[in-house]
Design a protein around this motif. Structure first.
Motif, PDB file in Angstrom:
ATOM      1  N   ASP A  38       0.835  -1.207   0.000  1.00 20.57           N
ATOM      2  CA  ASP A  38       0.000   0.000   0.000  1.00 20.57           C
ATOM      3  C   ASP A  38       0.868   1.255   0.000  1.00 20.57           C
ATOM      4  N   TYR A  39       2.030   1.152  -0.621  1.00 21.62           N
ATOM      5  CA  TYR A  39       2.913   2.326  -0.665  1.00 21.62           C
ATOM      6  C   TYR A  39       3.669   2.353  -1.996  1.00 21.62           C
ATOM      7  N   ALA A  40       4.199   3.534  -2.305  1.00 20.46           N
ATOM      8  CA  ALA A  40       5.043   3.718  -3.483  1.00 20.46           C
ATOM      9  C   ALA A  40       6.499   3.662  -3.059  1.00 20.46           C
ATOM     10  N   VAL A  41       7.378   3.492  -4.037  1.00 23.48           N
ATOM     11  CA  VAL A  41       8.819   3.458  -3.797  1.00 23.48           C
ATOM     12  C   VAL A  41       9.445   4.719  -4.414  1.00 23.48           C
ATOM     13  N   MET A  42      10.269   5.388  -3.620  1.00 22.07           N
ATOM     14  CA  MET A  42      10.986   6.568  -4.102  1.00 22.07           C
ATOM     15  C   MET A  42      12.441   6.187  -4.384  1.00 22.07           C
ATOM     16  N   ILE A  43      12.939   6.560  -5.585  1.00 21.55           N
ATOM     17  CA  ILE A  43      14.355   6.405  -5.900  1.00 21.55           C
ATOM     18  C   ILE A  43      14.948   7.808  -5.992  1.00 21.55           C
ATOM     19  N   ASP A  44      15.839   8.091  -5.084  1.00 24.94           N
ATOM     20  CA  ASP A  44      16.358   9.447  -4.920  1.00 24.94           C
ATOM     21  C   ASP A  44      17.782   9.554  -5.451  1.00 24.94           C
ATOM     22  N   GLY A  45      18.077  10.686  -6.073  1.00 26.32           N
ATOM     23  CA  GLY A  45      19.431  10.930  -6.551  1.00 26.32           C
ATOM     24  C   GLY A  45      19.473  12.206  -7.358  1.00 26.32           C
ATOM     25  N   LYS A 142       0.003  -6.683 -12.210  1.00 27.92           N
ATOM     26  CA  LYS A 142       0.851  -6.778 -13.394  1.00 27.92           C
ATOM     27  C   LYS A 142       1.128  -5.408 -14.029  1.00 27.92           C
ATOM     28  N   ARG A 143       0.890  -4.361 -13.287  1.00 23.30           N
ATOM     29  CA  ARG A 143       1.074  -3.026 -13.854  1.00 23.30           C
ATOM     30  C   ARG A 143       1.961  -2.189 -12.936  1.00 23.30           C
ATOM     31  N   LEU A 144       2.973  -1.534 -13.533  1.00 23.85           N
ATOM     32  CA  LEU A 144       3.883  -0.662 -12.793  1.00 23.85           C
ATOM     33  C   LEU A 144       3.841   0.722 -13.422  1.00 23.85           C
ATOM     34  N   LEU A 145       3.630   1.711 -12.578  1.00 23.82           N
ATOM     35  CA  LEU A 145       3.688   3.102 -13.038  1.00 23.82           C
ATOM     36  C   LEU A 145       4.990   3.726 -12.550  1.00 23.82           C
ATOM     37  N   VAL A 146       5.715   4.376 -13.448  1.00 25.01           N
ATOM     38  CA  VAL A 146       6.965   5.056 -13.088  1.00 25.01           C
ATOM     39  C   VAL A 146       6.785   6.544 -13.362  1.00 25.01           C
ATOM     40  N   PHE A 147       6.928   7.345 -12.321  1.00 24.72           N
ATOM     41  CA  PHE A 147       6.841   8.804 -12.447  1.00 24.72           C
ATOM     42  C   PHE A 147       8.237   9.387 -12.232  1.00 24.72           C
ATOM     43  N   ASP A 148       8.782  10.012 -13.288  1.00 23.60           N
ATOM     44  CA  ASP A 148      10.150  10.539 -13.241  1.00 23.60           C
ATOM     45  C   ASP A 148      10.142  12.065 -13.088  1.00 23.60           C
ATOM     46  N   ASP A 149      11.259  12.607 -12.610  1.00 24.08           N
ATOM     47  CA  ASP A 149      11.487  14.065 -12.527  1.00 24.08           C
ATOM     48  C   ASP A 149      10.474  14.756 -11.628  1.00 24.08           C
ATOM     49  N   LYS A 174       1.377  -0.698  -8.440  1.00 25.52           N
ATOM     50  CA  LYS A 174       2.755  -0.523  -7.987  1.00 25.52           C
ATOM     51  C   LYS A 174       3.296   0.761  -8.629  1.00 25.52           C
ATOM     52  N   VAL A 175       3.879   1.625  -7.838  1.00 25.92           N
ATOM     53  CA  VAL A 175       4.337   2.930  -8.324  1.00 25.92           C
ATOM     54  C   VAL A 175       5.768   3.194  -7.860  1.00 25.92           C
ATOM     55  N   ILE A 176       6.595   3.632  -8.794  1.00 24.64           N
ATOM     56  CA  ILE A 176       7.958   4.078  -8.487  1.00 24.64           C
ATOM     57  C   ILE A 176       8.069   5.554  -8.842  1.00 24.64           C
ATOM     58  N   ILE A 177       8.590   6.337  -7.932  1.00 27.10           N
ATOM     59  CA  ILE A 177       8.772   7.776  -8.142  1.00 27.10           C
ATOM     60  C   ILE A 177      10.267   8.068  -8.182  1.00 27.10           C
ATOM     61  N   LEU A 178      10.711   8.750  -9.235  1.00 29.38           N
ATOM     62  CA  LEU A 178      12.116   9.137  -9.357  1.00 29.38           C
ATOM     63  C   LEU A 178      12.240  10.640  -9.142  1.00 29.38           C
ATOM     64  N   GLY A 179      13.198  11.049  -8.335  1.00 34.08           N
ATOM     65  CA  GLY A 179      13.368  12.479  -8.111  1.00 34.08           C
ATOM     66  C   GLY A 179      14.612  12.789  -7.325  1.00 34.08           C
ATOM     67  N   ASN A 180      14.909  14.052  -7.260  1.00 30.56           N
ATOM     68  CA  ASN A 180      16.029  14.544  -6.460  1.00 30.56           C
ATOM     69  C   ASN A 180      15.436  15.276  -5.270  1.00 30.56           C
ATOM     70  N   GLU A 181      15.416  14.607  -4.141  1.00 29.25           N
ATOM     71  CA  GLU A 181      14.749  15.172  -2.966  1.00 29.25           C
ATOM     72  C   GLU A 181      15.375  16.488  -2.516  1.00 29.25           C
ATOM     73  N   ALA A 182      16.653  16.676  -2.816  1.00 25.28           N
ATOM     74  CA  ALA A 182      17.332  17.904  -2.398  1.00 25.28           C
ATOM     75  C   ALA A 182      16.751  19.128  -3.093  1.00 25.28           C
ATOM     76  N   LEU A 199       2.634   8.418   1.539  1.00 24.84           N
ATOM     77  CA  LEU A 199       2.637   7.714   0.270  1.00 24.84           C
ATOM     78  C   LEU A 199       3.817   6.766   0.110  1.00 24.84           C
ATOM     79  N   VAL A 200       5.013   7.223   0.435  1.00 30.21           N
ATOM     80  CA  VAL A 200       6.229   6.468   0.139  1.00 30.21           C
ATOM     81  C   VAL A 200       6.602   5.588   1.323  1.00 30.21           C
ATOM     82  N   GLY A 201       6.702   4.285   1.034  1.00 27.64           N
ATOM     83  CA  GLY A 201       7.055   3.343   2.092  1.00 27.64           C
ATOM     84  C   GLY A 201       8.518   2.962   2.071  1.00 27.64           C
ATOM     85  N   GLN A 202       9.226   3.225   0.979  1.00 23.09           N
ATOM     86  CA  GLN A 202      10.638   2.860   0.878  1.00 23.09           C
ATOM     87  C   GLN A 202      11.347   3.868  -0.020  1.00 23.09           C
ATOM     88  N   THR A 203      12.431   4.446   0.493  1.00 25.19           N
ATOM     89  CA  THR A 203      13.259   5.359  -0.302  1.00 25.19           C
ATOM     90  C   THR A 203      14.607   4.707  -0.551  1.00 25.19           C
TER      91      THR A 203
END
Length: 623
Positions: A38-45, A142-149, A174-182, A199-203
């Motif tokens: 029940d959460y999205a994943v954030m990939i930070d960099g 079976k569906r993944l949404l990726v939100f970038d920038d 399933k949702v992955i969010i890409l961003g620069n948290e800084a 929203l985000v359960g894992q960064t």
């Protein structure tokens, strides 16, 4: 020169690779259909750290059905709806059609509008089953949404994350969010951290393993000699990236590509000197990295390249460091006074994107590394004495003083280069003269060459590019000092005197060529798109008596008359050149003389000349 460890930081690279492998493994775990989250994943960099590449490579090698949506520049959730819909139904994104409004899960409400390129709108019935988004997203496992920038999204961060949350909380996707948290700013009453918690359960923090990226980028270099050279000097490339790449892999890629621009122009004889090519690679990559970081522009480049003397004297005077000094400090292994390519050539190639193969090769062939023994000009040898030993310094200084005493320099650029070098040599004690004495000697030198009619004037040289204190691609030493500026101003005064003495013969030549080649008459006098107008800022025509010029025009053929009048107008209209103002008064005299001749002319000639005067000359005196 300062020493720096050029060995690649393999430990850092290995840690980065392991970290990114861990991210890939977690994503693999996260997207397993049987697992419910029940959460999205954030990939930070930071930007350019490889986040997008990492996720896209994972998706490419996975069986998951994914939608990739960039939020860069997006200003409404309707735009995101439209992009999701476009990817699910590409037939609706054909030429001439845009999806408007909310066309997402709410399509089942009945209808949505389509805007066609011809300005007409129409309503498309949503009963078409193949465009039911709810059905398309009915199997969330079976569906993944990726939100970038995320940080570049123009929607307030709270609204954007709330929108994304609906896919997770209500649709179970399933949702992955890409961003620069800084770079993500707080939104209204809630901070980004507070919103993110809901929203985000894992960064996951992405790393930038430059060594691994280098291998990928090297294969993208198409020019075989450049690609091979980069691979052989991988350690140097990665060292430069550690110093100035700021952790940005895109910067590394573009720096390698920019070196390829230059490498593709080199000939075999250039590649045979690997140490020399390494100098070229170093400075090219530095220029790209610093420019992309917003630190280097044309002015900073001119101050950086071949200007070690000025920087050393400025630091000796305890003046604050400028951006060129900071770049020099950042890359201690690079001698920016020995880059082979001039600041002008590097700027046009790397900053402006102007590729001049023959010009670049000519600059290289004139450098100390590629020029035949004795081919390097004396002023250029003297300007490089900062890095010469004492024996070489004394020899070159002696040769320079002998050449100065025998008046061997006649070109403006050479004379002012030598003037700056002599001022510097006097300041550091290489020549036993006071500064004022050097200034007087340089001015006397200019007077002597001027009296001998050997002084170069603007009549003789092409238009200047890159500034009046740059010649041969090199900035003149001491050119920011009052002493040098005084010498340069004196050159301008003498140059003008010498040029004026040539006006009479030039004007006669122009008058002679007018009846047979009016194009040459135009190209020499008025700014044009064909070639340099040699006399566009020199009032040469007024050397001819107004009555004589008017008579030549009056007796010329109708075509020549029209061309002559057009040239006078093009030469003066819309231009406020102080040096040409006296010639405009001369044109008024020519007009008066023509009007006297027109009185006795036959009807057609009288009509034509009156029309030409009204069209081309009268506007010059409208003010």
């Amino acid at each position: 020169m300062r020493l720096i460890n050029m060995k690649p930081d393999t430990r850092s690279d290995e840690m980065g690779i392991r970290a990114n492998n861990s991210i890939s493994k977690f994503i693999e775990y996260y997207i397993e259909p049987e697992r419910r989250f029940d959460y999205a994943v954030m990939i930070d960099g930071p930007w350019g750290s490889g986040k997008t590449h990492l996720v896209k490579e994972f998706v490419k090698n996975s069986t998951v059905n994914s939608l990739y949506i960039t939020l860069n520049g997006v200003s409404s959730t309707d735009q995101i709806d439209a992009e999701i819909y476009r990817q699910l139904h590409p037939i609706l994104s054909g030429k001439g059609m845009r999806i408007l409004g909310a066309v997402s899960r709410a399509v089942a409400k009945g209808a949505f509008k389509m805007d066609f390129s011809d300005g007409n709108s129409a309503t498309l019935n949503a009963s078409l089953t193949e465009i039911d988004i709810s059905k398309e997203l009915s199997n969330p496992g079976k569906r993944l949404l990726v939100f970038d920038d995320l940080e570049r999204c123009k929607i307030p961060v709270g609204e954007a994350l709330g929108y994304i949350n609906s896919f997770v909380e209500h649709d179970g996707l399933k949702v992955i969010i890409l961003g620069n948290e800084a770079e993500i700013k707080d939104d209204g009453d809630m901070t980004y951290r507070q919103i993110k918690e809901k929203l985000v359960g894992q960064t996951l923090k992405v790393s930038s393993p430059a060594g691994e990226a280098f291998e990928v980028f090297a294969e993208l270099v198409r020019h075989p000699p450049t690609r091979g050279f980069l691979k052989r000097h991988k350690e140097n490339v990665l060292a430069l990236h550690r110093q100035g790449g700021r952790g940005n892999l895109r910067t590394l890629k573009h720096a390698m590509w920019d070196f390829e621009k230059i490498g593709s122009l080199l000939e075999t004889r250039h590649w045979n000197k690997q140490a020399s090519v390494l100098k070229i690679m170093n400075v090219a990559m530095v220029c790209t990295m610093e420019a992309r970081a917003g630190v280097l522009d044309a002015d900073v480049l001119n101050s950086l390249i071949d200007n070690a003397v000025a920087r050393a004297m400025r630091l000796q005077a305890k003046k604050p460091k400028n951006r060129a000094d900071e770049i020099d400090d950042r890359y201690p292994q690079i001698n920016f006074s020995d880059t082979l390519l001039t600041a002008q050539m590097l700027g046009s190639t790397l900053l402006e994107g102007q590729i001049n193969g023959p010009g670049l090769v000519a600059v290289l062939d004139a450098s100390a590394d590629y020029a035949a023994p004795g081919d390097s000009p004396l002023w250029k040898q003297a300007s490089a004495l900062f890095f010469a030993d004492d024996e070489t310094s004394e020899r070159v200084t002696h040769e320079l003083e002998e050449a100065f005493a025998s008046h061997q320099f006649t070109l403006r650029g050479e004379i002012l280069h030598v003037a700056g070098i002599r001022l510097w040599l006097a300041k550091i004690g290489m020549i036993p003269k006071e500064i004022d004495e050097v200034v007087d000697e340089c001015k006397a030198y200019i007077d002597h060459v001027g009296r001998a009619a050997q002084l170069e004037t603007s009549l003789d040289r092409p238009n200047e590019h890159g500034g009046r204190n740059i010649y041969g691609g090199y900035m003149m030493v001491q050119s920011n000092t009052p002493e040098w500026l005084s010498i340069a101003a004196h050159y301008d005064e003498v140059e003008l005197t010498v040029a004026k003495e040539k006006y009479g013969s030039i004007a006669r030549d122009l008058l002679e060529v007018l009846p047979t080649d009016p194009d040459e008459f135009l190209f020499d006098l008025a700014v044009n798109g064909v070639r340099r107008a040699r006399y566009s800022e020199h009032p040469v025509l007024m050397s001819i008596p107004a009555k004589e010029f008017a008579t030549v025009i009056f007796e010329a053929s109708p075509e020549i008359q029209a061309r002559a009048f057009a040239t006078l107008q093009n030469r003066h209209a819309g231009r406020s050149i102080p040096s040409l103002l006296p010639e405009r008064l001369w044109i008024a005299e020519v007009k008066n003389e023509l009007e006297k001749l027109i009185v006795a002319a036959k009807p057609m000639t009288r009509y034509r000349l009156n029309q030409l005067i009204e069209e081309h000359l009268d506007p010059l005196f409208a003010d």
